[in-house]
Enzyme design. Structure first.
Site, mmCIF file in Angstrom:
data_model
loop_
_atom_site.group_PDB
_atom_site.id
_atom_site.type_symbol
_atom_site.label_atom_id
_atom_site.label_comp_id
_atom_site.label_asym_id
_atom_site.label_seq_id
_atom_site.Cartn_x
_atom_site.Cartn_y
_atom_site.Cartn_z
ATOM 1 N N LYS A 177 -10.877 -36.562 -12.627
ATOM 2 C CA LYS A 177 -12.044 -36.798 -13.495
ATOM 3 C C LYS A 177 -12.329 -35.604 -14.396
ATOM 4 C CE LYS A 177 -13.768 -40.987 -12.497
ATOM 5 N NZ LYS A 177 -14.241 -41.999 -13.446
ATOM 6 N N TYR B 48 -9.585 -36.962 -6.637
ATOM 7 C CA TYR B 48 -10.454 -37.774 -7.499
ATOM 8 C C TYR B 48 -11.209 -36.881 -8.487
ATOM 9 C CZ TYR B 48 -14.662 -40.388 -8.842
ATOM 10 O OH TYR B 48 -15.674 -40.953 -9.558
ATOM 11 N N THR C 198 -18.353 -37.622 -13.461
ATOM 12 C CA THR C 198 -18.997 -37.631 -12.150
ATOM 13 C C THR C 198 -19.417 -36.249 -11.657
ATOM 14 O OG1 THR C 198 -18.459 -37.900 -9.801
ATOM 15 C CG2 THR C 198 -16.601 -37.716 -11.273
ATOM 16 N N GLU D 122 -18.910 -35.303 -8.856
ATOM 17 C CA GLU D 122 -17.815 -34.841 -7.984
ATOM 18 C C GLU D 122 -16.988 -33.760 -8.691
ATOM 19 O OE1 GLU D 122 -15.784 -35.175 -4.245
ATOM 20 O OE2 GLU D 122 -17.733 -35.872 -4.927
ATOM 21 N N GLN E 240 -10.013 -45.573 -9.767
ATOM 22 C CA GLN E 240 -9.897 -45.545 -8.305
ATOM 23 C C GLN E 240 -11.051 -44.621 -7.943
ATOM 24 O OE1 GLN E 240 -10.101 -45.115 -4.982
ATOM 25 N NE2 GLN E 240 -9.045 -43.173 -5.214
HETATM 26 P P1 NAP Z 1 -16.171 -49.287 -8.576
HETATM 27 O O1 NAP Z 1 -17.181 -50.197 -7.979
HETATM 28 O O2 NAP Z 1 -15.137 -48.690 -7.683
HETATM 29 O O3 NAP Z 1 -15.450 -50.079 -9.760
HETATM 30 C C1 NAP Z 1 -14.294 -49.572 -10.367
HETATM 31 C C2 NAP Z 1 -13.576 -50.691 -11.102
HETATM 32 O O4 NAP Z 1 -12.395 -50.129 -11.680
HETATM 33 C C3 NAP Z 1 -13.153 -51.869 -10.226
HETATM 34 O O5 NAP Z 1 -13.677 -53.054 -10.758
HETATM 35 C C4 NAP Z 1 -11.629 -51.861 -10.326
HETATM 36 O O6 NAP Z 1 -11.053 -53.118 -10.490
HETATM 37 C C5 NAP Z 1 -11.391 -51.111 -11.623
HETATM 38 N N1 NAP Z 1 -10.041 -50.517 -11.636
HETATM 39 C C6 NAP Z 1 -9.471 -49.754 -10.680
HETATM 40 N N2 NAP Z 1 -8.215 -49.433 -11.039
HETATM 41 C C7 NAP Z 1 -7.986 -50.014 -12.239
HETATM 42 C C8 NAP Z 1 -6.870 -50.064 -13.112
HETATM 43 N N3 NAP Z 1 -5.716 -49.466 -12.826
HETATM 44 N N4 NAP Z 1 -6.998 -50.749 -14.283
HETATM 45 C C9 NAP Z 1 -8.155 -51.404 -14.587
HETATM 46 N N5 NAP Z 1 -9.243 -51.398 -13.775
HETATM 47 C C10 NAP Z 1 -9.156 -50.719 -12.626
HETATM 48 O O7 NAP Z 1 -16.894 -48.067 -9.315
HETATM 49 P P2 NAP Z 1 -18.412 -47.957 -9.823
HETATM 50 O O8 NAP Z 1 -19.246 -47.450 -8.704
HETATM 51 O O9 NAP Z 1 -18.784 -49.174 -10.548
HETATM 52 O O10 NAP Z 1 -18.288 -46.726 -10.832
HETATM 53 C C11 NAP Z 1 -17.909 -46.940 -12.181
HETATM 54 C C12 NAP Z 1 -17.288 -45.681 -12.742
HETATM 55 O O11 NAP Z 1 -18.227 -44.607 -12.637
HETATM 56 C C13 NAP Z 1 -16.041 -45.194 -12.020
HETATM 57 O O12 NAP Z 1 -15.185 -44.636 -12.986
HETATM 58 C C14 NAP Z 1 -16.535 -44.108 -11.096
HETATM 59 O O13 NAP Z 1 -15.505 -43.175 -10.828
HETATM 60 C C15 NAP Z 1 -17.649 -43.513 -11.926
HETATM 61 N N6 NAP Z 1 -18.757 -42.911 -11.189
HETATM 62 C C16 NAP Z 1 -19.401 -43.640 -10.225
HETATM 63 C C17 NAP Z 1 -20.481 -43.075 -9.574
HETATM 64 C C18 NAP Z 1 -21.226 -43.846 -8.518
HETATM 65 O O14 NAP Z 1 -21.981 -43.219 -7.766
HETATM 66 N N7 NAP Z 1 -21.077 -45.169 -8.451
HETATM 67 C C19 NAP Z 1 -20.914 -41.780 -9.913
HETATM 68 C C20 NAP Z 1 -20.234 -41.092 -10.908
HETATM 69 C C21 NAP Z 1 -19.162 -41.678 -11.556
HETATM 70 P P3 NAP Z 1 -10.770 -54.151 -9.318
HETATM 71 O O15 NAP Z 1 -12.068 -54.892 -9.192
HETATM 72 O O16 NAP Z 1 -9.658 -54.964 -9.839
HETATM 73 O O17 NAP Z 1 -10.426 -53.368 -8.100
HETATM 74 N N1 GDD Z 2 -17.541 -43.087 2.460
HETATM 75 C C1 GDD Z 2 -18.009 -42.462 3.541
HETATM 76 N N2 GDD Z 2 -17.836 -43.030 4.754
HETATM 77 N N3 GDD Z 2 -18.639 -41.278 3.389
HETATM 78 C C2 GDD Z 2 -19.133 -40.673 4.491
HETATM 79 C C3 GDD Z 2 -18.996 -41.232 5.765
HETATM 80 C C4 GDD Z 2 -18.302 -42.460 5.919
HETATM 81 O O1 GDD Z 2 -18.137 -42.995 7.002
HETATM 82 N N4 GDD Z 2 -19.615 -40.399 6.642
HETATM 83 C C5 GDD Z 2 -20.109 -39.384 5.955
HETATM 84 N N5 GDD Z 2 -19.814 -39.534 4.644
HETATM 85 C C6 GDD Z 2 -20.162 -38.582 3.572
HETATM 86 C C7 GDD Z 2 -18.970 -38.152 2.713
HETATM 87 O O2 GDD Z 2 -18.214 -37.154 3.393
HETATM 88 C C8 GDD Z 2 -19.710 -37.646 1.474
HETATM 89 O O3 GDD Z 2 -20.122 -36.326 1.678
HETATM 90 C C9 GDD Z 2 -20.954 -38.543 1.399
HETATM 91 O O4 GDD Z 2 -21.054 -39.207 2.673
HETATM 92 C C10 GDD Z 2 -20.910 -39.587 0.294
HETATM 93 O O5 GDD Z 2 -19.689 -40.292 0.396
HETATM 94 P P1 GDD Z 2 -19.407 -41.601 -0.510
HETATM 95 O O6 GDD Z 2 -20.504 -42.571 -0.337
HETATM 96 O O7 GDD Z 2 -18.021 -42.050 -0.223
HETATM 97 O O8 GDD Z 2 -19.571 -41.058 -2.006
HETATM 98 P P2 GDD Z 2 -18.980 -39.762 -2.726
HETATM 99 O O9 GDD Z 2 -20.125 -38.835 -2.957
HETATM 100 O O10 GDD Z 2 -17.799 -39.226 -2.039
HETATM 101 O O11 GDD Z 2 -18.477 -40.369 -4.107
HETATM 102 C C11 GDD Z 2 -19.281 -41.295 -4.852
HETATM 103 O O12 GDD Z 2 -20.106 -40.583 -5.744
HETATM 104 C C12 GDD Z 2 -19.403 -39.839 -6.755
HETATM 105 C C13 GDD Z 2 -20.459 -39.121 -7.595
HETATM 106 O O13 GDD Z 2 -20.850 -37.944 -6.968
HETATM 107 C C14 GDD Z 2 -18.331 -42.246 -5.576
HETATM 108 O O14 GDD Z 2 -19.072 -43.266 -6.173
HETATM 109 C C15 GDD Z 2 -17.553 -41.523 -6.655
HETATM 110 O O15 GDD Z 2 -16.793 -42.462 -7.410
HETATM 111 C C16 GDD Z 2 -18.563 -40.813 -7.569
HETATM 112 O O16 GDD Z 2 -17.884 -40.135 -8.589
#
Ligand code: NAP
Ligand code: GDD
Length: 327
Positions: free
Chosen positions: A155, A151, A126, A128, A84
């Site tokens: 993590k 979250y 992450t 985060e 999530q």
């Molecule tokens: P995402 O787009 O939200 O994808 C997460 C996937 O996890 C989705 O396909 C979702 O499946 C699946 N999932 C959720 N709950 C599950 C459950 N109970 N069992 C099995 N699968 C489940 O995330 P992402 O951006 O690709 O990121 C990949 C990973 O990296 C995540 O763990 C995230 O926390 C971490 N991360 C991301 C970032 C970033 O900036 N993108 C940075 C640091 C770490 P459904 O398709 O079925 O919903």
């Molecule tokens: N989502 C969202 N929506 N964020 C907003 C908005 C809005 O309307 N307005 C401002 N923000 C600000 C949030 O408060 C945060 O400070 C920043 O934009 C980035 O928000 P997100 O894009 O939701 O990403 P995140 O940094 O909270 O989390 C993502 O990055 C993490 C790594 O640092 C996610 O991908 C996490 O899964 C990942 O771990």
């Protein structure tokens, strides 16, 4: 014989980029999905690889399903991307977020320990986790964690469990501490895609405004394709370890908006942005900036796409997609 990889969370943003990379290297890729009855292949379709993946059902909240997946596949490498992953929802869904992002990782590690102890394991950790923690304005592997969301807290648990399985049982478990990375298949709940999709809709008359929260938050934004390469490299090392992955530069949400509107050729972005308290967080992470020296030195990893190129790529893709909605 071809190497095998199991990717959890394959239908999200990172799964397809990592799959594409592994397929190009000759891997057989297994993708764990929650239910085969109604899968959403949109992100895999975007990269044109859906039919190259072998899918298997499993849920991070169900330990026996993970045991079954690991026992069936016994892959060379597991990339645990399932989560999530939306920080904003994690206050309302703290229990679910903990079950999936924290306990789910314990279940998966246990499954590997019992059924496939030689498998190499990657945990999607992450930035985060750092939250308020920083070392002279940046974060690296030595920076202490001060998570600000359920979250981030979940993590941190998963990160330490990953380290602990390495230290306790000698499993090859690596934790990639990745900073924000984005792409045209980023979920629309995340701020970057919300902005690029919103700007494209405004451009073509399908929307009038974008409601946002804190415009001053700063993130170290990179391209998801580059970060998939870092995940792969971590599992190719002789020794499992933890690595910070980011670009080393950060920008505010406001800067992202300005640039997105510039590329969408919409003058005066301020006219279209509404500050909406519903998108502000109970506890904000104000600023994240990576110092990825260790990854640069040991993995030989480098981010290739710049911030401006990333914004341009996302705006261009959303403009193209939104245009098709008009006919
Ligand atoms: P995402 O787009 O939200 O994808 C997460 C996937 O996890 C989705 O396909 C979702 O499946 C699946 N999932 C959720 N709950 C599950 C459950 N109970 N069992 C099995 N699968 C489940 O995330 P992402 O951006 O690709 O990121 C990949 C990973 O990296 C995540 O763990 C995230 O926390 C971490 N991360 C991301 C970032 C970033 O900036 N993108 C940075 C640091 C770490 P459904 O398709 O079925 O919903
Ligand atoms: N989502 C969202 N929506 N964020 C907003 C908005 C809005 O309307 N307005 C401002 N923000 C600000 C949030 O408060 C945060 O400070 C920043 O934009 C980035 O928000 P997100 O894009 O939701 O990403 P995140 O940094 O909270 O989390 C993502 O990055 C993490 C790594 O640092 C996610 O991908 C996490 O899964 C990942 O771990």
């Amino acid at each position: 014989m071809a190497k095998t990889a199991l990717i959890t969370g394959i239908l999200g943003q990172d799964g397809p980029y990592l799959s594409k990379l592994l397929l190009a290297k000759g891997y057989k890729v297994y993708g764990m999905i929650r239910r085969y009855s109604n899968p959403n292949f949109e992100t895999l379709d975007y990269l044109e690889i859906t039919d190259k993946i072998e899918f298997i059902e499993g849920d991070m909240g169900d330990e026996s399903s993970l045991m079954n997946v690991v026992r069936t596949v016994r892959p060379d490498e597991v990339y645990n991307l399932a989560a999530q992953s939306f920080v904003g929802d994690s206050w309302q869904m703290a229990k679910l977020t903990t079950e999936v992002n924290a306990l789910g990782v314990l279940y998966l590690l246990n499954s590997l320990k019992i059924f496939s102890p030689t498998t190499k394991f990657y945990q999607a950790s992450t930035s985060e986790m750092f939250g308020l923690g920083n070392t002279h304005g940046y974060q690296d592997e030595k920076t202490s964690f001060h998570p600000r969301s359920p979250y981030g807290i979940a993590k941190v648990y998963a990160h330490w469990m990953t380290v602990n399985f390495r230290e306790s049982y000698g499993l090859f478990t690596a934790s990639g501490i990745l900073f924000n990375h984005e792409s045209p298949v980023r979920g629309k709940q995340f701020v970057t895609r919300k902005i690029t999709d919103g700007a494209a809709r405004i451009k073509y008359g399908l929307a009038k405004k974008i409601n946002l929260g804190n415009l001053d938050a700063k993130r170290d934004w990179g391209f998801a394709g580059d970060y998939a390469e870092a995940m792969y490299l971590m599992l190719q090392q002789d020794k499992a370890d933890d690595y910070v992955i980011g670009t080393g530069q950060n920008h505010s949400v406001k800067e992202f908006v300005e640039l997105a509107f510039k590329y969408a050729e919409i003058p005066d972005w301020k006219k279209y942005i509404v500050i909406d308290p519903r998108f502000k967080r109970p506890a904000e992470v104000y600023e994240l900036k990576a110092k990825p020296e260790k990854a640069l030195k040991i993995l030989g990893w480098r981010p290739k796409v710049t911030f401006a190129e990333l914004v341009k790529m996302m705006v261009k893709a959303d403009m193209k997609r939104v245009k098709t909605l008009l006919v």
